[in-house]
Design a protein around this motif. Structure first.
Motif, PDB file in Angstrom:
ATOM      1  N   LEU A  52       0.830  -1.200   0.000  1.00 30.49           N
ATOM      2  CA  LEU A  52       0.000   0.000   0.000  1.00 30.49           C
ATOM      3  C   LEU A  52       0.872   1.261   0.000  1.00 30.49           C
ATOM      4  O   LEU A  52       0.555   2.251  -0.670  1.00 30.49           O
ATOM      5  N   THR A  53       1.975   1.207   0.727  1.00 35.20           N
ATOM      6  CA  THR A  53       2.873   2.356   0.822  1.00 35.20           C
ATOM      7  C   THR A  53       3.459   2.730  -0.538  1.00 35.20           C
ATOM      8  O   THR A  53       3.626   3.916  -0.847  1.00 35.20           O
ATOM      9  N   ILE A  54       3.755   1.732  -1.365  1.00 34.57           N
ATOM     10  CA  ILE A  54       4.325   2.031  -2.684  1.00 34.57           C
ATOM     11  C   ILE A  54       3.240   2.187  -3.752  1.00 34.57           C
ATOM     12  O   ILE A  54       3.532   2.269  -4.943  1.00 34.57           O
ATOM     13  N   GLY A  55       1.976   2.212  -3.319  1.00 29.79           N
ATOM     14  CA  GLY A  55       0.871   2.430  -4.241  1.00 29.79           C
ATOM     15  C   GLY A  55       0.517   1.246  -5.105  1.00 29.79           C
ATOM     16  O   GLY A  55      -0.100   1.393  -6.172  1.00 29.79           O
ATOM     17  N   ARG A  56       0.863   0.068  -4.639  1.00 27.99           N
ATOM     18  CA  ARG A  56       0.662  -1.115  -5.475  1.00 27.99           C
ATOM     19  C   ARG A  56      -0.799  -1.588  -5.491  1.00 27.99           C
ATOM     20  O   ARG A  56      -1.324  -1.958  -6.531  1.00 27.99           O
ATOM     21  N   LEU A  57      -1.468  -1.613  -4.361  1.00 26.91           N
ATOM     22  CA  LEU A  57      -2.818  -2.168  -4.282  1.00 26.91           C
ATOM     23  C   LEU A  57      -3.847  -1.116  -4.682  1.00 26.91           C
ATOM     24  O   LEU A  57      -4.648  -0.654  -3.871  1.00 26.91           O
ATOM     25  N   ALA A  58      -3.842  -0.760  -5.950  1.00 32.19           N
ATOM     26  CA  ALA A  58      -4.759   0.247  -6.471  1.00 32.19           C
ATOM     27  C   ALA A  58      -6.150  -0.349  -6.638  1.00 32.19           C
ATOM     28  O   ALA A  58      -6.303  -1.571  -6.741  1.00 32.19           O
ATOM     29  N   PRO A  59      -7.195   0.489  -6.672  1.00 39.73           N
ATOM     30  CA  PRO A  59      -8.562  -0.025  -6.831  1.00 39.73           C
ATOM     31  C   PRO A  59      -8.760  -0.840  -8.103  1.00 39.73           C
ATOM     32  O   PRO A  59      -9.528  -1.802  -8.112  1.00 39.73           O
ATOM     33  N   ILE A  60      -8.074  -0.454  -9.176  1.00 36.94           N
ATOM     34  CA  ILE A  60      -8.218  -1.169 -10.446  1.00 36.94           C
ATOM     35  C   ILE A  60      -6.888  -1.823 -10.796  1.00 36.94           C
ATOM     36  O   ILE A  60      -5.851  -1.156 -10.865  1.00 36.94           O
ATOM     37  N   LYS A  61      -6.933  -3.126 -11.015  1.00 36.54           N
ATOM     38  CA  LYS A  61      -5.717  -3.843 -11.370  1.00 36.54           C
ATOM     39  C   LYS A  61      -5.430  -3.698 -12.854  1.00 36.54           C
ATOM     40  O   LYS A  61      -6.307  -3.892 -13.698  1.00 36.54           O
ATOM     41  N   LYS A  62      -4.193  -3.346 -13.166  1.00 34.26           N
ATOM     42  CA  LYS A  62      -3.810  -3.155 -14.556  1.00 34.26           C
ATOM     43  C   LYS A  62      -3.633  -4.500 -15.255  1.00 34.26           C
ATOM     44  O   LYS A  62      -3.305  -5.502 -14.630  1.00 34.26           O
ATOM     45  N   GLU A  63      -3.863  -4.498 -16.551  1.00 30.44           N
ATOM     46  CA  GLU A  63      -3.712  -5.706 -17.347  1.00 30.44           C
ATOM     47  C   GLU A  63      -2.290  -6.246 -17.239  1.00 30.44           C
ATOM     48  O   GLU A  63      -1.309  -5.517 -17.413  1.00 30.44           O
ATOM     49  N   GLY A  64      -2.176  -7.534 -16.912  1.00 31.52           N
ATOM     50  CA  GLY A  64      -0.870  -8.169 -16.820  1.00 31.52           C
ATOM     51  C   GLY A  64      -0.077  -7.847 -15.573  1.00 31.52           C
ATOM     52  O   GLY A  64       1.096  -8.198 -15.469  1.00 31.52           O
ATOM     53  N   GLU A  65      -0.692  -7.180 -14.617  1.00 32.03           N
ATOM     54  CA  GLU A  65       0.006  -6.783 -13.398  1.00 32.03           C
ATOM     55  C   GLU A  65       0.221  -7.997 -12.491  1.00 32.03           C
ATOM     56  O   GLU A  65      -0.729  -8.678 -12.117  1.00 32.03           O
TER      57      GLU A  65
END
Length: 346
Positions: free
Chosen positions: A318-331
């Motif tokens: 969460l601190t590095i902004g990884r768990l965003a509301p929308i998951k990017k394609e291929g993430e």
């Protein structure tokens, strides 16, 4: 009240008294929140059993795998137990409130365990509950929790419900001598695997099943379902969560790390319901092991990751902004992402 053995009474008391550390579950966006239900009940000997499901063959992912009832949150105002109870109602028909249960049955919310991080980047909160059966009465001379409660399945999501001996998840072999002698296969297999340069213990339990411990959905209906169903809970409990190197991992274990598991490991060959033992592995197995550790106050006979859940890693992502509301394609959670999270300042 149905009979509980002294060990089961102590286990329920330990779970009731357990207070989980502060969770990061509520910091996750709605799309990243999920919960599972660890539903315990007493068998006729007073020993605790846990309820598990076999996922329908019609699902897009993890078809035929064993899982705890669970799924994603629908609303921000839902707490983990509400999510877990709702999903249990949808998947196995467990009523949301006690007054809708058969007379004398109650569900007690015992505790919640630290959130786990699924490989799909969901925060999964395990919720523990005890399904209390009534004492025998003239109206119900033979209360049988599994028979009275479980055989109400949504065949689109769940092919079968089965139960497993809860304490056995701390042991390397079947506790029941009859199972060891009569049921092909062994109870436990485990190995250390490298996951982004962390030591991750993959548990595999092979639960012996019988007509008394398995309840099937309308199997003909399940087989006819060729269209995949929308899955809010498709990739929760079967996926492998992030691991940090266990303090309990010995030098021998660390030096014998195996490579990451191939995708074929997660597939089920043939009819999942036709096996004499149902395989429980991945996050589901890890959650059950940790819950049994809390309940019985013992460590497993086999090697394991010593920490509970993945609260620290969830917070770092969460601190590095990884768990965003929308998951990017291929993430995906690559080595670089995990290293960045591990080095993030809290």
């Amino acid at each position: 009240m149905a009979y509980l053995s002294p060990a089961s009474k102590k286990a329920i008391a330990n779970l009731r008294a357990y207070t989980s550390p502060t969770t990061n579950w509520y910091k996750c966006p709605l799309t990243r929140r999920a919960a599972v239900l660890i539903l315990l009940f007493a068998d006729r000997g007073g020993d605790l059993r846990v309820v598990l499901t076999i996922r329908s063959a019609g699902l897009k992912s993890y078809a035929g795998q064993a899982a705890l009832p669970g799924g994603k949150a629908d609303h921000l105002n839902e707490n983990p137990f509400t999510v877990a109870r709702r999903e249990a109602f949808e998947e196995i028909g467990l009523p949301m409130s006690d007054h809708r249960l058969p007379p004398g049955y109650t569900v007690e919310h015992l505790t919640e365990l630290p959130a786990n991080l699924a490989m799909t980047e969901l925060g999964v909160r395990p919720c523990v509950a005890f399904l209390q059966a009534p004492a025998p009465s003239p109206r119900n001379r033979d209360p049988n929790t599994a028979r009275d409660i479980l055989p109400k399945l949504d065949a689109r999501e769940v092919a079968a419900v089965f139960t497993a001996p809860f304490f056995n998840f701390l042991r390397e072999k079947d506790l029941d001598p009859a199972d060891r002698e009569e049921v092909p296969g062994e109870w436990y297999k485990g190995s250390w695997h490298s996951w982004h340069e962390s030591a991750w213990r993959m548990h595999q339990f092979f639960v012996p099943v019988s007509p008394a411990t398995v309840f099937r959905a309308d199997y003909e209906k399940v087989k006819k379902m060729s269209e995949p169903v929308p899955e809010a809970s498709a990739d929760i409990t079967s996926s492998k969560p992030a691991a940090v190197k266990s303090k309990g991992a010995s030098a021998k274990s660390s030096s014998s790390l195996q490579p990451p598991l191939p995708r074929s490991f997660y597939s089920i060959g043939g009819d999942a319901l036709a096996q004499p033992r149902y395989r429980v592995f991945g996050m589901t197995a890890r959650i059950l092991v940790d819950c049994a550790r809390v309940a019985y106050g013992e460590e497993p006979e086999y090697e394991h990751n010593s920490h509970f859940g993945d609260e620290d890693m969830i917070e770092r992502l969460l601190t590095i902004g990884r768990l965003a509301p929308i998951k990017k394609e291929g993430e995906v959670l690559t080595r670089d992402v995990m290293m960045k999270a591990a080095n993030a300042k809290m």
